[in-house]
Write a protein that holds these residues in place. Structure first.
Motif, PDB file in Angstrom:
ATOM      1  N   ASN A  80      27.194 -28.686  19.585  1.00 12.16           N
ATOM      2  CA  ASN A  80      27.570 -28.324  20.950  1.00 12.16           C
ATOM      3  C   ASN A  80      26.434 -27.605  21.666  1.00 12.16           C
ATOM      4  OD1 ASN A  80      30.695 -28.427  22.005  1.00 12.16           O
ATOM      5  ND2 ASN A  80      30.551 -28.652  19.789  1.00 12.16           N
ATOM      6  N   LEU A  81      25.817 -26.652  20.982  1.00 14.22           N
ATOM      7  CA  LEU A  81      24.731 -25.882  21.584  1.00 14.22           C
ATOM      8  C   LEU A  81      23.555 -26.788  21.936  1.00 14.22           C
ATOM      9  CD1 LEU A  81      23.487 -23.141  22.355  1.00 14.22           C
ATOM     10  CD2 LEU A  81      22.717 -22.927  19.983  1.00 14.22           C
ATOM     11  N   ALA A  82      23.213 -27.688  21.030  1.00 10.62           N
ATOM     12  CA  ALA A  82      22.075 -28.576  21.264  1.00 10.62           C
ATOM     13  C   ALA A  82      22.322 -29.500  22.455  1.00 10.62           C
ATOM     14  CB  ALA A  82      21.794 -29.398  20.006  1.00 10.62           C
ATOM     15  N   ILE A  83      23.461 -30.182  22.447  1.00 12.18           N
ATOM     16  CA  ILE A  83      23.720 -31.195  23.472  1.00 12.18           C
ATOM     17  C   ILE A  83      24.042 -30.564  24.824  1.00 12.18           C
ATOM     18  CG2 ILE A  83      25.188 -33.150  24.102  1.00 12.18           C
ATOM     19  CD1 ILE A  83      25.578 -33.617  21.050  1.00 12.18           C
ATOM     20  N   LYS A  84      24.953 -29.604  24.831  1.00 16.19           N
ATOM     21  CA  LYS A  84      25.302 -28.954  26.100  1.00 16.19           C
ATOM     22  C   LYS A  84      24.146 -28.105  26.625  1.00 16.19           C
ATOM     23  CE  LYS A  84      30.280 -28.707  25.181  1.00 16.19           C
ATOM     24  NZ  LYS A  84      31.402 -27.801  24.848  1.00 16.19           N
ATOM     25  N   GLY A  85      23.395 -27.513  25.708  1.00 13.59           N
ATOM     26  CA  GLY A  85      22.268 -26.700  26.135  1.00 13.59           C
ATOM     27  C   GLY A  85      21.209 -27.514  26.845  1.00 13.59           C
ATOM     28  N   VAL A  86      20.927 -28.703  26.327  1.00 13.99           N
ATOM     29  CA  VAL A  86      19.958 -29.586  26.970  1.00 13.99           C
ATOM     30  C   VAL A  86      20.500 -30.088  28.308  1.00 13.99           C
ATOM     31  CG1 VAL A  86      18.918 -31.883  26.794  1.00 13.99           C
ATOM     32  CG2 VAL A  86      18.766 -30.301  24.872  1.00 13.99           C
ATOM     33  N   ALA A  87      21.800 -30.365  28.337  1.00 18.57           N
ATOM     34  CA  ALA A  87      22.404 -30.935  29.549  1.00 18.57           C
ATOM     35  C   ALA A  87      22.494 -29.932  30.690  1.00 18.57           C
ATOM     36  CB  ALA A  87      23.796 -31.471  29.221  1.00 18.57           C
ATOM     37  N   ALA A  88      22.624 -28.661  30.356  1.00 20.40           N
ATOM     38  CA  ALA A  88      22.836 -27.638  31.385  1.00 20.40           C
ATOM     39  C   ALA A  88      21.687 -27.614  32.389  1.00 20.40           C
ATOM     40  CB  ALA A  88      22.993 -26.267  30.731  1.00 20.40           C
ATOM     41  N   GLY A  89      22.007 -27.868  33.617  1.00 20.08           N
ATOM     42  CA  GLY A  89      21.024 -27.785  34.688  1.00 20.08           C
ATOM     43  C   GLY A  89      20.070 -28.958  34.787  1.00 20.08           C
ATOM     44  N   SER A  90      20.243 -29.973  33.944  1.00 17.33           N
ATOM     45  CA  SER A  90      19.312 -31.102  33.974  1.00 17.33           C
ATOM     46  C   SER A  90      19.654 -32.071  35.103  1.00 17.33           C
ATOM     47  CB  SER A  90      19.354 -31.855  32.637  1.00 17.33           C
ATOM     48  OG  SER A  90      18.546 -33.015  32.701  1.00 17.33           O
ATOM     49  N   ARG A  91      18.625 -32.628  35.711  1.00 14.77           N
ATOM     50  CA  ARG A  91      18.843 -33.648  36.732  1.00 14.77           C
ATOM     51  C   ARG A  91      19.050 -35.023  36.110  1.00 14.77           C
ATOM     52  NH1 ARG A  91      14.434 -32.090  41.499  1.00 14.77           N
ATOM     53  NH2 ARG A  91      15.300 -30.019  41.963  1.00 14.77           N
ATOM     54  N   ARG A  92      18.590 -35.187  34.888  1.00 17.51           N
ATOM     55  CA  ARG A  92      18.850 -36.444  34.181  1.00 17.51           C
ATOM     56  C   ARG A  92      20.294 -36.428  33.701  1.00 17.51           C
ATOM     57  NH1 ARG A  92      13.657 -37.999  30.365  1.00 17.51           N
ATOM     58  NH2 ARG A  92      12.007 -37.649  31.900  1.00 17.51           N
ATOM     59  N   ARG A  93      21.006 -37.513  33.904  1.00 13.52           N
ATOM     60  CA  ARG A  93      22.452 -37.504  33.652  1.00 13.52           C
ATOM     61  C   ARG A  93      22.891 -38.603  32.691  1.00 13.52           C
ATOM     62  NH1 ARG A  93      24.300 -32.771  35.370  1.00 13.52           N
ATOM     63  NH2 ARG A  93      26.346 -33.576  35.960  1.00 13.52           N
ATOM     64  N   ILE A 100      29.880 -43.956  15.878  1.00 14.06           N
ATOM     65  CA  ILE A 100      30.167 -43.519  14.508  1.00 14.06           C
ATOM     66  C   ILE A 100      29.618 -42.119  14.233  1.00 14.06           C
ATOM     67  CG2 ILE A 100      30.331 -45.860  13.593  1.00 14.06           C
ATOM     68  CD1 ILE A 100      27.459 -45.463  12.482  1.00 14.06           C
ATOM     69  N   GLU A 101      29.393 -41.361  15.299  1.00 15.03           N
ATOM     70  CA  GLU A 101      28.925 -39.986  15.117  1.00 15.03           C
ATOM     71  C   GLU A 101      30.058 -39.089  14.620  1.00 15.03           C
ATOM     72  OE1 GLU A 101      25.572 -39.085  15.520  1.00 15.03           O
ATOM     73  OE2 GLU A 101      25.605 -41.273  15.552  1.00 15.03           O
ATOM     74  N   HIS A 102      29.685 -37.906  14.170  1.00 14.60           N
ATOM     75  CA  HIS A 102      30.684 -36.907  13.811  1.00 14.60           C
ATOM     76  C   HIS A 102      31.468 -36.523  15.058  1.00 14.60           C
ATOM     77  CE1 HIS A 102      32.368 -32.998  12.606  1.00 14.60           C
ATOM     78  NE2 HIS A 102      32.252 -33.439  11.365  1.00 14.60           N
ATOM     79  N   LYS A 103      32.721 -36.135  14.859  1.00  8.86           N
ATOM     80  CA  LYS A 103      33.597 -35.791  15.978  1.00  8.86           C
ATOM     81  C   LYS A 103      32.996 -34.699  16.860  1.00  8.86           C
ATOM     82  CE  LYS A 103      38.537 -34.966  16.806  1.00  8.86           C
ATOM     83  NZ  LYS A 103      38.461 -33.842  17.749  1.00  8.86           N
ATOM     84  N   ALA A 104      32.204 -33.812  16.271  1.00  7.74           N
ATOM     85  CA  ALA A 104      31.598 -32.738  17.059  1.00  7.74           C
ATOM     86  C   ALA A 104      30.680 -33.289  18.137  1.00  7.74           C
ATOM     87  CB  ALA A 104      30.826 -31.792  16.143  1.00  7.74           C
ATOM     88  N   VAL A 105      29.954 -34.352  17.828  1.00  5.54           N
ATOM     89  CA  VAL A 105      29.063 -34.976  18.809  1.00  5.54           C
ATOM     90  C   VAL A 105      29.865 -35.832  19.787  1.00  5.54           C
ATOM     91  CG1 VAL A 105      27.208 -36.679  19.095  1.00  5.54           C
ATOM     92  CG2 VAL A 105      27.024 -34.899  17.337  1.00  5.54           C
ATOM     93  N   ILE A 106      30.807 -36.603  19.260  1.00  4.43           N
ATOM     94  CA  ILE A 106      31.616 -37.466  20.124  1.00  4.43           C
ATOM     95  C   ILE A 106      32.379 -36.641  21.155  1.00  4.43           C
ATOM     96  CG2 ILE A 106      33.641 -38.986  20.149  1.00  4.43           C
ATOM     97  CD1 ILE A 106      32.616 -40.192  17.524  1.00  4.43           C
ATOM     98  N   THR A 108      31.740 -33.654  22.267  1.00  3.52           N
ATOM     99  CA  THR A 108      30.824 -33.018  23.211  1.00  3.52           C
ATOM    100  C   THR A 108      30.362 -34.008  24.272  1.00  3.52           C
ATOM    101  OG1 THR A 108      30.066 -31.493  21.494  1.00  3.52           O
ATOM    102  CG2 THR A 108      28.663 -31.734  23.423  1.00  3.52           C
ATOM    103  N   CYS A 109      30.043 -35.225  23.848  1.00  2.00           N
ATOM    104  CA  CYS A 109      29.611 -36.243  24.811  1.00  2.00           C
ATOM    105  C   CYS A 109      30.757 -36.653  25.732  1.00  2.00           C
ATOM    106  CB  CYS A 109      29.044 -37.446  24.072  1.00  2.00           C
ATOM    107  SG  CYS A 109      27.436 -37.138  23.299  1.00  2.00           S
ATOM    108  N   ARG A 110      31.954 -36.737  25.184  1.00  2.00           N
ATOM    109  CA  ARG A 110      33.109 -37.057  26.038  1.00  2.00           C
ATOM    110  C   ARG A 110      33.350 -35.962  27.070  1.00  2.00           C
ATOM    111  NH1 ARG A 110      37.133 -39.479  21.330  1.00  2.00           N
ATOM    112  NH2 ARG A 110      36.370 -41.634  21.431  1.00  2.00           N
ATOM    113  N   PHE A 111      33.163 -34.710  26.657  1.00  2.00           N
ATOM    114  CA  PHE A 111      33.294 -33.613  27.614  1.00  2.00           C
ATOM    115  C   PHE A 111      32.267 -33.755  28.730  1.00  2.00           C
ATOM    116  CE2 PHE A 111      31.472 -29.551  28.983  1.00  2.00           C
ATOM    117  CZ  PHE A 111      32.556 -29.019  29.666  1.00  2.00           C
ATOM    118  N   GLN A 115      31.917 -34.196  33.172  1.00  2.00           N
ATOM    119  CA  GLN A 115      31.068 -33.353  34.019  1.00  2.00           C
ATOM    120  C   GLN A 115      30.054 -34.179  34.808  1.00  2.00           C
ATOM    121  OE1 GLN A 115      31.905 -29.933  34.017  1.00  2.00           O
ATOM    122  NE2 GLN A 115      33.552 -30.885  32.820  1.00  2.00           N
ATOM    123  N   GLY A 116      30.245 -35.492  34.814  1.00  2.00           N
ATOM    124  CA  GLY A 116      29.380 -36.349  35.614  1.00  2.00           C
ATOM    125  C   GLY A 116      28.252 -37.027  34.865  1.00  2.00           C
TER     126      GLY A 116
END
Length: 205
Positions: A80-93, A100-106, A108-111, A115-116
């Motif tokens: 969560n920290l890695a993916i959401k941390g990178v996404a926070a404030g980024s203009r790339r979307r 087949i990723e672990h549920k923690a990654v799936i 987080t990406c679904r969340f 968020q756009g």
């Protein structure tokens, strides 16, 4: 009682007796129980020394700089920290991961989809792996991050992080991997492996 043979080590492992012995010394008043953030007394100093020793051990496992190691409660928080941390404030979307990723990654990406962010969900090949070619085919100018696990927790297949990471580097895209299943079992060298963010979990080792 008959001896039990435990065969679910991919889910969790019993604590190594040597680790349990070291940890037990951090739980009692006679031991090293202090808060490592308490800099005004010897209990805090000793606790900080123990934490930094552990940080160095994790760094050595990955051939990383100890300053690159961030403590979390486990792989789920780390993902969560890695993916959401990178996404926070980024203009790339645009994000890339697999189905087949672990549920923690799936999760987080679904969340982040709510968020756009747009997520490309890759399917594995017939060998169960996600190939570097499959990743390269979906990268775009607005791709921010690729997140793919190192070793799959259900099938045991090993993705080629070197090849996938090289594709990401050439495109200027960050690469995160969940290595909870591989750390301590498969050699990982972050100095030579083109990975930007890596998640581990002590209870899998």
């Amino acid at each position: 009682m008959s001896r039990v043979i435990y065969m679910d080590y991919a889910a969790t492992t019993p604590v190594d007796p040597r680790v349990a012995h070291r940890m037990s010394g951090c739980l009692l008043v006679e031991g090293n129980f202090g808060n490592p953030a308490s800099r005004s007394h010897v209990y805090g100093w000793r606790a900080e020394e123990a934490v930094e020793e552990a940080r160095g051990q994790v760094a050595a496992l990955l051939n990383a700089d100890p300053r690159e190691i961030v403590w979390t409660s486990g792989a789920t928080e780390s993902d969560n920290l890695a993916i959401k941390g990178v996404a926070a404030g980024s203009r790339r979307r645009h994000l890339v991961t697999s189905r087949i990723e672990h549920k923690a990654v799936i999760d987080t990406c679904r969340f982040l989809e709510t968020q756009g962010f747009e997520v490309t969900w890759l399917n594995p090949g017939s060998d169960g792996r996600v190939s570097a070619d499959a990743v390269a085919a979906v990268l775009r100018p607005d791709t921010l991050l690729v997140s793919l696990m190192h070793v799959n927790n259900e099938t045991g297949v090993i993705n080629d992080l070197a090849a996938i990471g090289a594709v990401c580097r050439s495109a200027g895209v960050l690469f995160h991997t969940d290595a909870a299943q591989s750390a301590g079992k498969v050699p990982i060298d972050v100095r030579t492996m083109p990975v930007d963010l890596i998640s581990l979990s002590a209870h899998k080792m």
